[in-house]
Design a protein around this motif. Structure first.
Motif, PDB file in Angstrom:
ATOM      1  N   PRO A 132      -8.939   5.711  -5.323  1.00 51.78           N
ATOM      2  CA  PRO A 132      -9.106   7.176  -5.384  1.00 51.78           C
ATOM      3  C   PRO A 132      -7.769   7.900  -5.299  1.00 51.78           C
ATOM      4  O   PRO A 132      -6.767   7.357  -4.817  1.00 51.78           O
ATOM      5  N   LYS A 133      -7.751   9.144  -5.728  1.00 53.21           N
ATOM      6  CA  LYS A 133      -6.528   9.936  -5.794  1.00 53.21           C
ATOM      7  C   LYS A 133      -5.904  10.150  -4.424  1.00 53.21           C
ATOM      8  O   LYS A 133      -4.691  10.407  -4.327  1.00 53.21           O
ATOM      9  N   GLU A 134      -6.695  10.056  -3.363  1.00 50.34           N
ATOM     10  CA  GLU A 134      -6.150  10.273  -2.022  1.00 50.34           C
ATOM     11  C   GLU A 134      -5.053   9.264  -1.670  1.00 50.34           C
ATOM     12  O   GLU A 134      -4.183   9.530  -0.849  1.00 50.34           O
ATOM     13  N   PHE A 135      -5.095   8.070  -2.281  1.00 50.16           N
ATOM     14  CA  PHE A 135      -4.103   7.031  -2.018  1.00 50.16           C
ATOM     15  C   PHE A 135      -2.799   7.252  -2.779  1.00 50.16           C
ATOM     16  O   PHE A 135      -1.809   6.572  -2.503  1.00 50.16           O
ATOM     17  N   LEU A 176       0.833  -1.209   0.000  1.00 47.97           N
ATOM     18  CA  LEU A 176       0.000   0.000   0.000  1.00 47.97           C
ATOM     19  C   LEU A 176       0.870   1.263   0.000  1.00 47.97           C
ATOM     20  O   LEU A 176       0.350   2.375   0.039  1.00 47.97           O
ATOM     21  N   THR A 177       2.207   1.075  -0.051  1.00 49.29           N
ATOM     22  CA  THR A 177       3.104   2.221   0.093  1.00 49.29           C
ATOM     23  C   THR A 177       4.228   2.256  -0.944  1.00 49.29           C
ATOM     24  O   THR A 177       5.164   3.048  -0.790  1.00 49.29           O
ATOM     25  N   SER A 178       4.151   1.433  -1.989  1.00 51.83           N
ATOM     26  CA  SER A 178       5.173   1.448  -3.052  1.00 51.83           C
ATOM     27  C   SER A 178       4.538   1.029  -4.377  1.00 51.83           C
ATOM     28  O   SER A 178       3.638   0.184  -4.393  1.00 51.83           O
ATOM     29  N   GLY A 179       5.047   1.586  -5.474  1.00 48.64           N
ATOM     30  CA  GLY A 179       4.559   1.196  -6.784  1.00 48.64           C
ATOM     31  C   GLY A 179       3.139   1.680  -7.050  1.00 48.64           C
ATOM     32  O   GLY A 179       2.591   2.517  -6.328  1.00 48.64           O
ATOM     33  N   LYS A 180       2.547   1.130  -8.103  1.00 47.02           N
ATOM     34  CA  LYS A 180       1.201   1.523  -8.514  1.00 47.02           C
ATOM     35  C   LYS A 180       0.183   0.456  -8.122  1.00 47.02           C
ATOM     36  O   LYS A 180       0.503  -0.730  -8.085  1.00 47.02           O
ATOM     37  N   PRO A 181      -1.049   0.860  -7.808  1.00 49.57           N
ATOM     38  CA  PRO A 181      -2.077  -0.113  -7.422  1.00 49.57           C
ATOM     39  C   PRO A 181      -2.531  -0.945  -8.608  1.00 49.57           C
ATOM     40  O   PRO A 181      -2.362  -0.552  -9.769  1.00 49.57           O
ATOM     41  N   LEU A 182      -3.136  -2.074  -8.299  1.00 48.41           N
ATOM     42  CA  LEU A 182      -3.714  -2.936  -9.335  1.00 48.41           C
ATOM     43  C   LEU A 182      -5.193  -2.651  -9.548  1.00 48.41           C
ATOM     44  O   LEU A 182      -5.773  -3.096 -10.537  1.00 48.41           O
ATOM     45  N   THR A 183      -5.811  -1.923  -8.633  1.00 47.63           N
ATOM     46  CA  THR A 183      -7.215  -1.552  -8.760  1.00 47.63           C
ATOM     47  C   THR A 183      -7.322  -0.030  -8.913  1.00 47.63           C
ATOM     48  O   THR A 183      -6.339   0.699  -8.735  1.00 47.63           O
ATOM     49  N   ASN A 184      -8.519   0.436  -9.191  1.00 44.39           N
ATOM     50  CA  ASN A 184      -8.751   1.860  -9.432  1.00 44.39           C
ATOM     51  C   ASN A 184      -9.017   2.571  -8.111  1.00 44.39           C
ATOM     52  O   ASN A 184     -10.168   2.852  -7.757  1.00 44.39           O
TER      53      ASN A 184
END
Length: 254
Positions: free
Chosen positions: A72-75, A62-70
């Motif tokens: 929100p911008k807050e993350f 949850l703290t490196s790279g890009k997410p696999l799901t869509n």
């Protein structure tokens, strides 16, 4: 007694991957945890096919790279990558509450990461997380839900005891000793003497070879080379042999 030496961050980068695998082949590493969303994922997959005896868990991110799901911008930061650890945890690893940290969104993201690892053919045997984010007060429920759904144990004293492999299972962080080139060897004697007082121990480590991606994206970089040095040293291998410490993986306890 039984010891799991788990190398975090498999999949972070090719250099990290190679360091972990070498510490398995030539050292005391017995297990690793995989990052599904990072630069070195495909490289880690290829390496593990050559060394299937290396235990593999899921290193939820949850703290490196890009997410696999869509999410929100807050993350995310301006590059669409996850915000870093200080947003969520202070220097004492205490949770910093964020009103946008939605447990259901985290569950979906972590489930997508775990499913990607499973779909790639990894035989996942446990769960932990990058920067211990599954211990955050607002993420624990998501980690517990995934643990129950997939019937996988979790590295965490924050979850109910039934999610552990044994009442005597303890976790130790090896980074402080192993990441120092000049650590007094007596400290390792004390560490492994302490370990033998338990039935099962996980020693959390971060061996690696340094590459450009690690240098550009992690402040914990060159110190990992010293972890690799110690984990493959004849001295530490001798300490384990003298104490009759058996290297195992989470597979033995599923």
């Amino acid at each position: 007694m039984k010891l799991i030496v788990n190398a975090d961050d498999f999949g972070y980068s090719p250099g990290v991957n190679t360091g972990i695998v070498d510490a398995y082949k030539n050292g005391i590493v017995s297990s690793t945890t995989m990052m599904a969303n990072m630069y070195g994922f495909e490289d880690a997959l290829k390496l593990h096919k050559e060394y299937p005896g290396l235990g593999v868990g899921a290193h939820l991110v949850l703290t490196s790279g890009k997410p696999l799901t869509n999410l929100p911008k807050e993350f995310l930061d301006d590059n669409g990558e996850f915000l870093r650890r200080p947003i969520y945890l202070d220097d004492q690893n205490e949770s910093i509450e964020r009103d946008w940290l939605d447990g259901e969104l985290i569950y979906k993201e972590w489930k997508a990461q775990l499913d990607k690892i499973l779909d790639a053919g990894f035989n996942v045997d446990h769960i932990d997380s990058h920067h211990h984010m599954h211990t955050h007060e607002q993420t624990r429920a998501a980690a517990k839900k995934i643990s129950e759904e997939y019937k996988l144990p979790v590295r965490s004293s924050y979850l109910d005891e039934k999610y552990f492999n044994s009442p005597d299972f303890v976790k130790l962080d090896g980074d402080g000793l192993l990441s120092n080139k000049n650590t007094d060897k007596q400290k390792f004697v004390e560490l492994f003497d302490h370990i033998t007082s338990f039935e099962i121990v996980e020693l959390m480590v971060h061996p690696a070879y340094v590459d450009f991606y690690l240098m550009d994206n992690s402040s914990f970089n060159t110190a990992r080379v010293y972890e690799h040095m110690w984990l493959t040293s004849d001295y530490i291998k001798g300490l384990l042999k003298e104490r009759n410490i058996e290297l195992v993986t989470y597979k033995q306890f599923k």
